[in-house]
Design an enzyme around this catalytic site. Structure first.
Site, PDB file in Angstrom:
ATOM      1  N   CYS A 282       0.844  -1.195   0.000  1.00 28.21           N
ATOM      2  CA  CYS A 282       0.000   0.000   0.000  1.00 28.21           C
ATOM      3  C   CYS A 282       0.884   1.251   0.000  1.00 28.21           C
ATOM      4  O   CYS A 282       1.981   1.261   0.545  1.00 28.21           O
ATOM      5  CB  CYS A 282      -0.934   0.103   1.184  1.00 28.21           C
ATOM      6  SG  CYS A 282      -1.968  -1.345   1.408  1.00 28.21           S
TER       7      CYS A 282
ATOM      8  N   ARG B 282       2.995   0.305  -5.325  1.00 24.95           N
ATOM      9  CA  ARG B 282       2.914  -0.361  -4.027  1.00 24.95           C
ATOM     10  C   ARG B 282       1.605  -1.127  -3.842  1.00 24.95           C
ATOM     11  O   ARG B 282       1.383  -1.760  -2.802  1.00 24.95           O
ATOM     12  CB  ARG B 282       3.050   0.664  -2.897  1.00 24.95           C
ATOM     13  CG  ARG B 282       4.300   1.505  -2.993  1.00 24.95           C
ATOM     14  CD  ARG B 282       4.366   2.505  -1.873  1.00 24.95           C
ATOM     15  NE  ARG B 282       4.450   1.853  -0.601  1.00 24.95           N
ATOM     16  CZ  ARG B 282       5.573   1.446  -0.035  1.00 24.95           C
ATOM     17  NH1 ARG B 282       6.720   1.628  -0.657  1.00 24.95           N
ATOM     18  NH2 ARG B 282       5.560   0.858   1.131  1.00 24.95           N
TER      19      ARG B 282
ATOM     20  N   TRP C 155      -3.065  -2.519  -1.596  1.00 21.46           N
ATOM     21  CA  TRP C 155      -2.809  -3.909  -1.990  1.00 21.46           C
ATOM     22  C   TRP C 155      -3.416  -4.732  -0.863  1.00 21.46           C
ATOM     23  O   TRP C 155      -2.891  -4.768   0.251  1.00 21.46           O
ATOM     24  CB  TRP C 155      -1.313  -4.160  -2.116  1.00 21.46           C
ATOM     25  CG  TRP C 155      -0.944  -5.475  -2.709  1.00 21.46           C
ATOM     26  CD1 TRP C 155      -0.834  -5.772  -4.036  1.00 21.46           C
ATOM     27  CD2 TRP C 155      -0.613  -6.680  -2.007  1.00 21.46           C
ATOM     28  NE1 TRP C 155      -0.456  -7.082  -4.199  1.00 21.46           N
ATOM     29  CE2 TRP C 155      -0.318  -7.672  -2.969  1.00 21.46           C
ATOM     30  CE3 TRP C 155      -0.551  -7.031  -0.659  1.00 21.46           C
ATOM     31  CZ2 TRP C 155       0.049  -8.963  -2.637  1.00 21.46           C
ATOM     32  CZ3 TRP C 155      -0.189  -8.328  -0.325  1.00 21.46           C
ATOM     33  CH2 TRP C 155       0.106  -9.266  -1.312  1.00 21.46           C
TER      34      TRP C 155
ATOM     35  N   ASN D 168      -0.510   1.688   5.987  1.00 24.27           N
ATOM     36  CA  ASN D 168       0.252   0.696   5.217  1.00 24.27           C
ATOM     37  C   ASN D 168       0.889  -0.252   6.231  1.00 24.27           C
ATOM     38  O   ASN D 168       1.615   0.205   7.106  1.00 24.27           O
ATOM     39  CB  ASN D 168       1.325   1.419   4.391  1.00 24.27           C
ATOM     40  CG  ASN D 168       2.417   0.504   3.871  1.00 24.27           C
ATOM     41  OD1 ASN D 168       3.558   0.909   3.741  1.00 24.27           O
ATOM     42  ND2 ASN D 168       2.099  -0.732   3.588  1.00 24.27           N
ATOM     43  N   GLY D 169       0.579  -1.540   6.119  1.00 25.04           N
ATOM     44  CA  GLY D 169       1.146  -2.498   7.070  1.00 25.04           C
ATOM     45  C   GLY D 169       0.090  -3.517   7.462  1.00 25.04           C
ATOM     46  O   GLY D 169      -0.953  -3.634   6.809  1.00 25.04           O
TER      47      GLY D 169
ATOM     48  N   GLU E  40      15.659 -15.123 -14.116  1.00 22.84           N
ATOM     49  CA  GLU E  40      15.195 -13.738 -14.171  1.00 22.84           C
ATOM     50  C   GLU E  40      14.412 -13.473 -15.470  1.00 22.84           C
ATOM     51  O   GLU E  40      13.383 -12.801 -15.461  1.00 22.84           O
ATOM     52  CB  GLU E  40      16.406 -12.790 -14.043  1.00 22.84           C
ATOM     53  CG  GLU E  40      16.097 -11.317 -14.162  1.00 22.84           C
ATOM     54  CD  GLU E  40      15.146 -10.780 -13.098  1.00 22.84           C
ATOM     55  OE1 GLU E  40      14.860 -11.484 -12.116  1.00 22.84           O
ATOM     56  OE2 GLU E  40      14.649  -9.653 -13.276  1.00 22.84           O
TER      57      GLU E  40
ATOM     58  N   LYS F 257      10.483 -12.274 -15.647  1.00 23.82           N
ATOM     59  CA  LYS F 257       9.983 -11.107 -16.399  1.00 23.82           C
ATOM     60  C   LYS F 257       8.829 -11.525 -17.291  1.00 23.82           C
ATOM     61  O   LYS F 257       7.811 -10.851 -17.369  1.00 23.82           O
ATOM     62  CB  LYS F 257      11.070 -10.488 -17.290  1.00 23.82           C
ATOM     63  CG  LYS F 257      12.186  -9.702 -16.708  1.00 23.82           C
ATOM     64  CD  LYS F 257      11.824  -8.648 -15.739  1.00 23.82           C
ATOM     65  CE  LYS F 257      11.827  -9.223 -14.374  1.00 23.82           C
ATOM     66  NZ  LYS F 257      11.826  -8.488 -13.215  1.00 23.82           N
TER      67      LYS F 257
ATOM     68  N   GLU G 193       5.623 -12.385 -15.258  1.00 25.39           N
ATOM     69  CA  GLU G 193       5.076 -11.207 -14.576  1.00 25.39           C
ATOM     70  C   GLU G 193       4.255 -10.332 -15.514  1.00 25.39           C
ATOM     71  O   GLU G 193       3.181  -9.877 -15.147  1.00 25.39           O
ATOM     72  CB  GLU G 193       6.226 -10.311 -14.077  1.00 25.39           C
ATOM     73  CG  GLU G 193       6.758 -10.594 -12.720  1.00 25.39           C
ATOM     74  CD  GLU G 193       7.883  -9.618 -12.350  1.00 25.39           C
ATOM     75  OE1 GLU G 193       8.897  -9.539 -13.074  1.00 25.39           O
ATOM     76  OE2 GLU G 193       7.743  -8.938 -11.328  1.00 25.39           O
TER      77      GLU G 193
ATOM     78  N   HIS H  53      14.787 -33.975 -16.462  1.00 27.56           N
ATOM     79  CA  HIS H  53      14.278 -34.672 -15.278  1.00 27.56           C
ATOM     80  C   HIS H  53      12.828 -34.270 -14.989  1.00 27.56           C
ATOM     81  O   HIS H  53      12.498 -33.859 -13.874  1.00 27.56           O
ATOM     82  CB  HIS H  53      15.173 -34.383 -14.069  1.00 27.56           C
ATOM     83  CG  HIS H  53      16.588 -34.841 -14.265  1.00 27.56           C
ATOM     84  ND1 HIS H  53      16.941 -36.174 -14.309  1.00 27.56           N
ATOM     85  CD2 HIS H  53      17.736 -34.152 -14.475  1.00 27.56           C
ATOM     86  CE1 HIS H  53      18.244 -36.278 -14.525  1.00 27.56           C
ATOM     87  NE2 HIS H  53      18.741 -35.067 -14.636  1.00 27.56           N
TER      88      HIS H  53
ATOM     89  N   LYS I  38       5.132  -3.760  -6.232  1.00 27.97           N
ATOM     90  CA  LYS I  38       6.578  -3.667  -6.376  1.00 27.97           C
ATOM     91  C   LYS I  38       7.298  -3.839  -5.049  1.00 27.97           C
ATOM     92  O   LYS I  38       8.395  -4.375  -4.986  1.00 27.97           O
ATOM     93  CB  LYS I  38       6.924  -2.302  -6.969  1.00 27.97           C
ATOM     94  CG  LYS I  38       8.377  -2.195  -7.341  1.00 27.97           C
ATOM     95  CD  LYS I  38       8.619  -1.048  -8.256  1.00 27.97           C
ATOM     96  CE  LYS I  38      10.037  -1.067  -8.776  1.00 27.97           C
ATOM     97  NZ  LYS I  38      10.312  -2.226  -9.624  1.00 27.97           N
TER      98      LYS I  38
HETATM   99  C1  G6P Z   1       8.516  -7.764  -5.531  1.00 29.63           C
HETATM  100  C2  G6P Z   1       8.783  -7.101  -6.854  1.00 29.63           C
HETATM  101  C3  G6P Z   1      10.017  -7.706  -7.505  1.00 29.63           C
HETATM  102  C4  G6P Z   1      11.205  -7.595  -6.551  1.00 29.63           C
HETATM  103  C5  G6P Z   1      10.894  -8.233  -5.205  1.00 29.63           C
HETATM  104  C6  G6P Z   1      11.974  -7.929  -4.190  1.00 29.63           C
HETATM  105  O1  G6P Z   1       8.113  -9.073  -5.725  1.00 29.63           O
HETATM  106  O2  G6P Z   1       7.671  -7.230  -7.714  1.00 29.63           O
HETATM  107  O3  G6P Z   1      10.307  -7.011  -8.699  1.00 29.63           O
HETATM  108  O4  G6P Z   1      12.305  -8.223  -7.138  1.00 29.63           O
HETATM  109  O5  G6P Z   1       9.677  -7.701  -4.687  1.00 29.63           O
HETATM  110  O6  G6P Z   1      11.998  -6.531  -3.974  1.00 29.63           O
HETATM  111  P1  G6P Z   1      13.227  -5.761  -3.386  1.00 29.63           P
HETATM  112  O7  G6P Z   1      12.740  -4.348  -3.243  1.00 29.63           O
HETATM  113  O8  G6P Z   1      13.528  -6.389  -2.063  1.00 29.63           O
HETATM  114  O9  G6P Z   1      14.354  -5.876  -4.328  1.00 29.63           O
END
Ligand code: G6P
Length: 581
Positions: A2, A27, A71, A97-98, A454, A458, A461, A477, A576
């Site tokens: 949030c 957020r 969120w 937020n929390g 990674e 991407k 996501e 496997h 994020k």
């Molecule tokens: C969320 C984001 C990712 C990020 C992860 C860790 O899942 O969507 O993109 O890699 O958090 O975030 P940080 O701020 O700890 O790198």
């Protein structure tokens, strides 16, 4: 998660809050709301995203107000669960937020005393607690202090009252920053909403309570008045805009050469704690993309420096025996990821030295870790990490370089040119193979395994196509059962000791009917022969190969998602910054 924002000044608060919330949407974005005080409290809140349909939220009157983009954790995303929440008298509004862990118990208690709850959230309990305390003493900061003393959990909260000039902010384990403007003050989860108004900010600490008016900020900690330093921020307003690109994500992808270079330069004279020279154990903790950066680091550390390292998902760290000594590195772009913070706290409790790698000045991790190295990525708005990942790699590669007596300095200072070349590549053939895929496998070996992870992250996501990263040797496997002409494989096949075995793996995959897209070194003559598509990368060394392969995979995900018309910067169900464990 949030995002929260508050404003008090001479201007109408609502339009500033609406624009600010749009910047905080990374957020969370399942509902939004704002409240202003203009004699009485007025609230507009709604399910959905403020950037899609702010409705009449910007028309509320009043020069002070608070806002929230959500969120959902407790209570489904709908209008009534959206913040702000108000007390029984509608004279107090609150955003949070929390997570309040003891909210059920508080709620029962408050209902017994006659309070009426209008939402299913944990947050609403707080506003009723503030209501009770405010009725007793008519002192808003004191009422908030008394209310938060009852809370277990995490919070960044803002409280607005109809008959008080002061907005009260409180922080515990969720970020909160004040922006000091000219006869106006901002309060928000991060600095992005205030960038265009001020560069002077104050980061609150856990346990702080701030009484904020347009001309003054008073901060209290354990009932004592305290001073927190005013810091100057160097992110520009332009950093937070799309600058002519269709999406933030592609803008951020194109910023990567500069980001990599800036981060390498910015960390060139970073002094490494003695731990780097001692061969004490090294543990890396992180989540999501940051975890993948940590895995690249682990491979490079072992390969280039012969230093073994342990790598844990931050969320799993506590379930293994903690290291008894040595260095624990927490990689977190936002500096606020709850699991990474918990892991670092645990490491500290075990007397380990903690190093944070983060992008955000003043973020919680910087207060927690013994040492902080900053990435120079600037604000990353798109939910999917791109330039922050490259900046993490820059810091981590710089650490390797320091370990190796600066042997790689020239390579790292020049690596941005290879990234620039990749940005010009045409990857439309690959996108054509991916856009109709049922599933996509990404495979690599050694440090290219985390690059594959990674790349797959991407893709899933932002395109919503199922994608898996695999160590190339593992595909046979189990996942081989899934290979078909609808499951392309993207194979990272670089020169070196894994090359021959990768070629064999690619042939095995081809034999099962999968289209194979090979990413390899420019000039490779085998790969174009055996693969459906060959993407040649510049880069004569392991560092640039990792960087350029990463960027190519970002572009493939981006253009696939773009072709499919996905909501690239705000993919469904994600946020994020994940500030809950
Ligand atoms: C969320 C984001 C990712 C990020 C992860 C860790 O899942 O969507 O993109 O890699 O958090 O975030 P940080 O701020 O700890 O790198």
């Amino acid at each position: 998660m949030c995002g929260i924002i508050g404003y008090t000044g001479k201007k109408n608060a609502a339009p500033i809050l609406v624009e600010g919330l749009k910047k905080l949407e990374y957020r969370g974005y399942d509902s939004f709301g704002i409240a202003t005080a203009d004699g009485a409290i007025s609230v507009i809140k709604k399910e959905g995203r403020i950037s899609n349909h702010a409705g009449n939220a910007g028309t509320l009157k009043g020069t002070r107000g608070i806002g929230h983009t959500r969120w959902a954790t407790h209570g489904i995303p709908n209008d009534k669960n959206a913040h702000p929440h108000t007390d029984c008298t509608n004279r107090i509004a609150l955003v949070h937020n929390g997570i309040i862990e003891n909210y059920a118990e508080l709620k029962r208690e408050l209902i017994k005393r006659g309070h009426v709850f209008r939402s299913d959230t944990d947050t609403e309990a707080i506003v009723h607690l503030v209501e009770e305390e405010y009725a007793k003493q008519h002192d808003l900061p004191e009422a908030v202090r008394a209310a938060v003393s009852r809370l277990k959990g995490s919070y960044a909260l803002l409280v607005l009252a109809s008959d008080e000039e002061t907005i009260v902010a409180a922080r515990m384990a969720s970020p909160l920053v004040l922006g000091i403007g000219d006869a106006e003050t901002f309060i928000a989860s991060d600095i992005t909403p205030m960038l265009e108004y001020t560069e002077r900010v104050i980061f609150l600490d856990d346990g702080d309570i701030a009484a904020v008016t347009r001309d003054d900020v008073s901060i209290y900690h354990n009932c004592e008045r305290v001073e927190r330093p005013v810091e100057l921020i160097d992110w520009s307003v332009e950093d937070g805009k799309k600058g002519g690109f269709a999406h933030y994500m592609v803008k951020e992808i194109y910023e990567q050469p500069q980001v990599f270079y800036n981060t390498i330069r910015g960390t060139d004279d970073a002094s490494l704690p003695d731990y780097y020279r001692m061969k004490d154990p090294i543990t890396i903790v992180a989540c999501g993309s940051s975890y993948h950066a940590g895995m690249v680091f682990k491979y490079l550390l072992e390969e280039c420096c012969q230093v073994p390292a342990r790598l844990d998902y931050a969320s799993e760290f506590r379930y293994y025996p903690s290291p008894a000594s040595g260095l624990v590195i927490g990689i977190t772009q936002s500096g606020e990821t709850a699991d990474t913070l918990v892991a670092l706290r645990l490491a500290k409790a075990h007397n380990c030295h903690t190093l944070a790698i983060t992008n955000v000045l003043g973020s919680t991790v910087t207060r927690l870790a013994d040492t902080t190295f900053y990435m120079r990525a600037g604000p990353e708005i798109s939910v999917a990490a791109t330039k922050s990942f490259i900046a993490q790699l820059a810091v981590l590669m710089q650490i390797i370089n320091k370990f190796c007596g600066n042997n790689h300095s020239d390579t790292l200072l020049d690596a941005h040119t290879a990234i620039e070349e990749v940005l010009l590549m045409d990857i439309s053939e690959t996108v054509a193979l991916c856009e109709n895929a049922r599933s996509i496998f990404y495979v690599g070996r050694g440090p290219f395994y985390p690059v594959a992870l990674e790349g797959a992250l991407k893709m899933k996501e932002i395109s919503y196509i199922h994608a898996e990263g695999y160590a190339a040797g593992e595909l046979k496997h189990g996942p081989f059962a899934l290979l078909s002409d609808k499951t392309p494989v993207i194979a990272l096949c670089m020169p070196g000791e894994t090359y021959d075995v990768m070629i064999s793996n690619i042939k095995e995959m081809k034999a099962r009917g999968s289209p194979v897209i090979a990413i390899g070194r420019n000039g490779d003559t085998n790969l174009p022969e055996i693969c459906d598509v060959f993407i040649p990368l510049p880069g004569a060394n392991i560092f640039t190969q990792i960087l350029t392969a990463t960027v190519v995979l970002q572009l493939i995900a981006y253009h696939t998602a773009e072709t499919l018309g996905r909501d690239i910067d705000r993919p469904r169900n994600l946020a994020k910054s994940v500030t809950v464990e």
